[in-house]
Scaffold this motif. Structure first.
Motif, PDB file in Angstrom:
ATOM      1  N   ARG A 152       0.836  -1.210   0.000  1.00 47.71           N
ATOM      2  CA  ARG A 152       0.000   0.000   0.000  1.00 47.71           C
ATOM      3  C   ARG A 152       0.866   1.254   0.000  1.00 47.71           C
ATOM      4  NH1 ARG A 152      -1.463   3.949   3.157  1.00 47.71           N
ATOM      5  NH2 ARG A 152      -0.188   3.129   4.875  1.00 47.71           N
ATOM      6  N   VAL A 153       1.858   1.274   0.875  1.00 49.98           N
ATOM      7  CA  VAL A 153       2.728   2.449   0.967  1.00 49.98           C
ATOM      8  C   VAL A 153       3.549   2.614  -0.307  1.00 49.98           C
ATOM      9  CG1 VAL A 153       4.691   3.440   2.202  1.00 49.98           C
ATOM     10  CG2 VAL A 153       2.820   2.391   3.478  1.00 49.98           C
ATOM     11  N   ARG A 154       3.977   1.509  -0.891  1.00 52.05           N
ATOM     12  CA  ARG A 154       4.724   1.596  -2.149  1.00 52.05           C
ATOM     13  C   ARG A 154       3.856   2.175  -3.270  1.00 52.05           C
ATOM     14  NH1 ARG A 154       9.615  -0.441  -2.809  1.00 52.05           N
ATOM     15  NH2 ARG A 154      10.546  -1.588  -1.075  1.00 52.05           N
ATOM     16  N   ASP A 155       2.576   1.811  -3.281  1.00 53.15           N
ATOM     17  CA  ASP A 155       1.661   2.366  -4.279  1.00 53.15           C
ATOM     18  C   ASP A 155       1.503   3.875  -4.075  1.00 53.15           C
ATOM     19  OD1 ASP A 155       1.271  -0.095  -5.434  1.00 53.15           O
ATOM     20  OD2 ASP A 155      -0.606  -0.525  -4.381  1.00 53.15           O
ATOM     21  N   VAL A 156       1.438   4.291  -2.823  1.00 53.90           N
ATOM     22  CA  VAL A 156       1.332   5.720  -2.522  1.00 53.90           C
ATOM     23  C   VAL A 156       2.570   6.468  -3.009  1.00 53.90           C
ATOM     24  CG1 VAL A 156       1.241   7.429  -0.656  1.00 53.90           C
ATOM     25  CG2 VAL A 156      -0.216   5.412  -0.557  1.00 53.90           C
ATOM     26  N   ILE A 157       3.738   5.879  -2.753  1.00 56.76           N
ATOM     27  CA  ILE A 157       4.989   6.511  -3.194  1.00 56.76           C
ATOM     28  C   ILE A 157       5.023   6.636  -4.708  1.00 56.76           C
ATOM     29  CG2 ILE A 157       7.488   6.203  -3.361  1.00 56.76           C
ATOM     30  CD1 ILE A 157       7.419   4.928  -0.606  1.00 56.76           C
ATOM     31  N   ASN A 158       4.680   5.563  -5.409  1.00 57.95           N
ATOM     32  CA  ASN A 158       4.704   5.593  -6.868  1.00 57.95           C
ATOM     33  C   ASN A 158       3.763   6.657  -7.422  1.00 57.95           C
ATOM     34  OD1 ASN A 158       6.581   3.509  -7.032  1.00 57.95           O
ATOM     35  ND2 ASN A 158       5.012   1.914  -7.067  1.00 57.95           N
ATOM     36  N   HIS A 159       2.628   6.837  -6.761  1.00 55.98           N
ATOM     37  CA  HIS A 159       1.695   7.892  -7.175  1.00 55.98           C
ATOM     38  C   HIS A 159       2.299   9.270  -6.890  1.00 55.98           C
ATOM     39  CE1 HIS A 159      -2.070  10.008  -7.881  1.00 55.98           C
ATOM     40  NE2 HIS A 159      -1.911  10.609  -6.714  1.00 55.98           N
ATOM     41  N   ASN A 160       2.916   9.430  -5.719  1.00 58.11           N
ATOM     42  CA  ASN A 160       3.503  10.717  -5.347  1.00 58.11           C
ATOM     43  C   ASN A 160       4.683  11.095  -6.229  1.00 58.11           C
ATOM     44  OD1 ASN A 160       1.643  10.923  -3.270  1.00 58.11           O
ATOM     45  ND2 ASN A 160       3.070  10.260  -1.669  1.00 58.11           N
ATOM     46  N   MET A 161       5.363  10.101  -6.779  1.00 58.13           N
ATOM     47  CA  MET A 161       6.529  10.378  -7.609  1.00 58.13           C
ATOM     48  C   MET A 161       6.159  11.101  -8.891  1.00 58.13           C
ATOM     49  SD  MET A 161       9.327   9.386  -6.101  1.00 58.13           S
ATOM     50  CE  MET A 161      10.511   9.255  -7.437  1.00 58.13           C
ATOM     51  N   LEU A 162       4.886  11.073  -9.263  1.00 53.65           N
ATOM     52  CA  LEU A 162       4.444  11.802 -10.453  1.00 53.65           C
ATOM     53  C   LEU A 162       4.576  13.305 -10.253  1.00 53.65           C
ATOM     54  CD1 LEU A 162       1.207   9.738 -11.284  1.00 53.65           C
ATOM     55  CD2 LEU A 162       3.476   9.539 -12.351  1.00 53.65           C
ATOM     56  N   GLU A 163       4.430  13.761  -9.016  1.00 51.12           N
ATOM     57  CA  GLU A 163       4.606  15.168  -8.659  1.00 51.12           C
ATOM     58  C   GLU A 163       5.411  15.237  -7.372  1.00 51.12           C
ATOM     59  OE1 GLU A 163       1.012  17.400  -8.552  1.00 51.12           O
ATOM     60  OE2 GLU A 163       0.324  16.730 -10.517  1.00 51.12           O
ATOM     61  N   PRO A 164       6.720  15.107  -7.449  1.00 54.79           N
ATOM     62  CA  PRO A 164       7.555  15.044  -6.246  1.00 54.79           C
ATOM     63  C   PRO A 164       7.412  16.296  -5.374  1.00 54.79           C
ATOM     64  CG  PRO A 164       8.797  14.427  -8.204  1.00 54.79           C
ATOM     65  CD  PRO A 164       7.497  14.996  -8.690  1.00 54.79           C
ATOM     66  N   SER A 165       7.386  16.076  -4.067  1.00 57.32           N
ATOM     67  CA  SER A 165       7.308  17.173  -3.109  1.00 57.32           C
ATOM     68  C   SER A 165       8.003  16.748  -1.827  1.00 57.32           C
ATOM     69  CB  SER A 165       5.844  17.540  -2.825  1.00 57.32           C
ATOM     70  OG  SER A 165       5.222  16.532  -2.035  1.00 57.32           O
ATOM     71  N   SER A 166       8.077  17.654  -0.870  1.00 58.36           N
ATOM     72  CA  SER A 166       8.722  17.340   0.400  1.00 58.36           C
ATOM     73  C   SER A 166       7.892  16.364   1.232  1.00 58.36           C
ATOM     74  CB  SER A 166       8.961  18.627   1.204  1.00 58.36           C
ATOM     75  OG  SER A 166       7.736  19.337   1.395  1.00 58.36           O
ATOM     76  N   GLN A 167       6.654  16.073   0.801  1.00 60.62           N
ATOM     77  CA  GLN A 167       5.793  15.118   1.514  1.00 60.62           C
ATOM     78  C   GLN A 167       5.673  13.773   0.776  1.00 60.62           C
ATOM     79  OE1 GLN A 167       4.441  18.521   1.080  1.00 60.62           O
ATOM     80  NE2 GLN A 167       5.515  18.858   3.022  1.00 60.62           N
ATOM     81  N   THR A 168       6.499  13.572  -0.224  1.00 60.06           N
ATOM     82  CA  THR A 168       6.395  12.360  -1.043  1.00 60.06           C
ATOM     83  C   THR A 168       6.477  11.079  -0.214  1.00 60.06           C
ATOM     84  OG1 THR A 168       7.257  13.436  -3.036  1.00 60.06           O
ATOM     85  CG2 THR A 168       7.498  11.042  -2.901  1.00 60.06           C
ATOM     86  N   PHE A 169       7.325  11.080   0.815  1.00 63.83           N
ATOM     87  CA  PHE A 169       7.575   9.852   1.570  1.00 63.83           C
ATOM     88  C   PHE A 169       6.961   9.870   2.977  1.00 63.83           C
ATOM     89  CE2 PHE A 169      11.226  10.507  -1.315  1.00 63.83           C
ATOM     90  CZ  PHE A 169      11.083   9.377  -2.118  1.00 63.83           C
TER      91      PHE A 169
END
Length: 221
Positions: A165-182
Motif C-alpha cells: 500500500r505504501v509503495r503504491d502511494v509513493i509511486n503515485h507521489n513520484m508523479l509530482e515530487p514534493s517534500s511530503q512524497t515519503f
C-alpha cells in the motif's frame, strides 16, 4: 579520382545533415525544440562537445548533488560527536519519541541499528526529515529521486521494508515530487523501529553500559 573524392565528400555532408535533422526531430517530439534553429546546440558526434548549454547544465546538476549529499553527512557527523547527559540518556527509556527527539539519542540508536544490520531505517528517516526542510523545488525533486533510488528501489542494498500500500502511494507521489512524497513511508519505518528495534536497544548491554559510564564520576586530573 578527383570525382570520386568529391562524391565521397558530398555523401559525408549528406549524412551529417541527416543526423542533424534527426536530432531536431527527436527534440521536437520531446518538446525541447529550440525557438531559433540557428542557436541550437552543436551536433557533435563525439563526447567532447563543450557547448555552453552542456556546461551550465553540468554545473547545475553538480550543485544539486552537492546540496543533497553534503548536508545529511554534516548533520550525521555533528550528531555523532554529541555526548548525552545522564538525564538525557535516562529519558530515552521513557518513550521512543524522546529518543528520536534527542540528537545524541538518534546517534546511539543508529549505532545499535548498525549492529543489527538495519541502519538503513534510521538513514531513511533522517533523509525524509532533511527533505521536509527543503523549499527549493529543483532540489526537492533531486532529493526525492535520490531517496527513492537509495531506500525504495528494490535494486538498492539499503532498501527499507514497506508494504504494498505504501509503495503504491509513493509511486503515485513520484508523479509530482514534493517534500511530503515519503510521509507515509517515513511513518511506517518510524513505527517499525519503535515496535521492533527500540525495545531491544533499551534492554541491550550497549544502553546499560552507556548509563553506567555516565553515572561514574569523571577521573580526577
Amino acid at each position: 579520382m578527383g570525382s570520386k573524392r568529391e562524391e565521397m565528400r558530398k555523401r559525408q555532408m549528406q549524412i551529417h545533415q541527416e543526423a542533424a535533422a534527426s536530432v531536431l526531430q527527436a527534440r521536437h517530439r520531446m518538446g525541447n525544440t529550440p525557438t531559433n534553429a540557428s542557436n541550437a546546440c552543436c551536433f557533435c558526434w563525439c563526447c567532447c562537445c563543450s557547448c555552453s548549454c552542456l556546461t551550465v547544465r553540468s554545473e547545475d546538476e553538480a550543485i544539486q548533488r552537492s546540496s543533497f549529499e553534503h548536508k545529511p553527512e554534516e548533520t550525521t557527523n555533528s550528531e555523532e560527536s554529541l555526548k548525552p547527559t545522564l538525564e538525557d540518556a535516562c529519558s530515552w527509556s521513557i518513550s521512543f519519541e524522546k529518543l528520536m527527539k534527542s540528537p545524541s539519542g538518534r546517534s546511539c540508536f543508529r549505532q545499535f541499528l548498525r549492529t543489527e544490520f538495519s541502519e538503513e531505517n534510521m538513514m531513511f528517516w533522517l533523509a525524509c526529515e532533511d527533505l521536509k526542510k527543503e523549499t527549493n523545488k529543483t532540489v526537492v525533486e533531486e532529493k526525492v529521486r535520490q531517496i527513492y533510488e537509495d531506500f525504495i528501489s528494490i535494486l538498492s542494498p539499503k532498501e527499507v521494508s514497506l508494504d504494498s500500500r505504501v509503495r503504491d502511494v509513493i509511486n503515485h507521489n513520484m508523479l509530482e515530487p514534493s517534500s511530503q512524497t515519503f510521509d507515509d513511508a517515513q511513518q511506517q519505518i518510524y513505527t517499525l523501529m519503535q515496535r521492533d528495534s527500540y525495545t531491544r536497544f533499551i534492554n541491550s548491554t550497549d544502553y546499560a553500559d552507556l548509563l553506567q559510564s555516565l553515572q561514574e564520576p569523571p577521573p580526577e586530573p
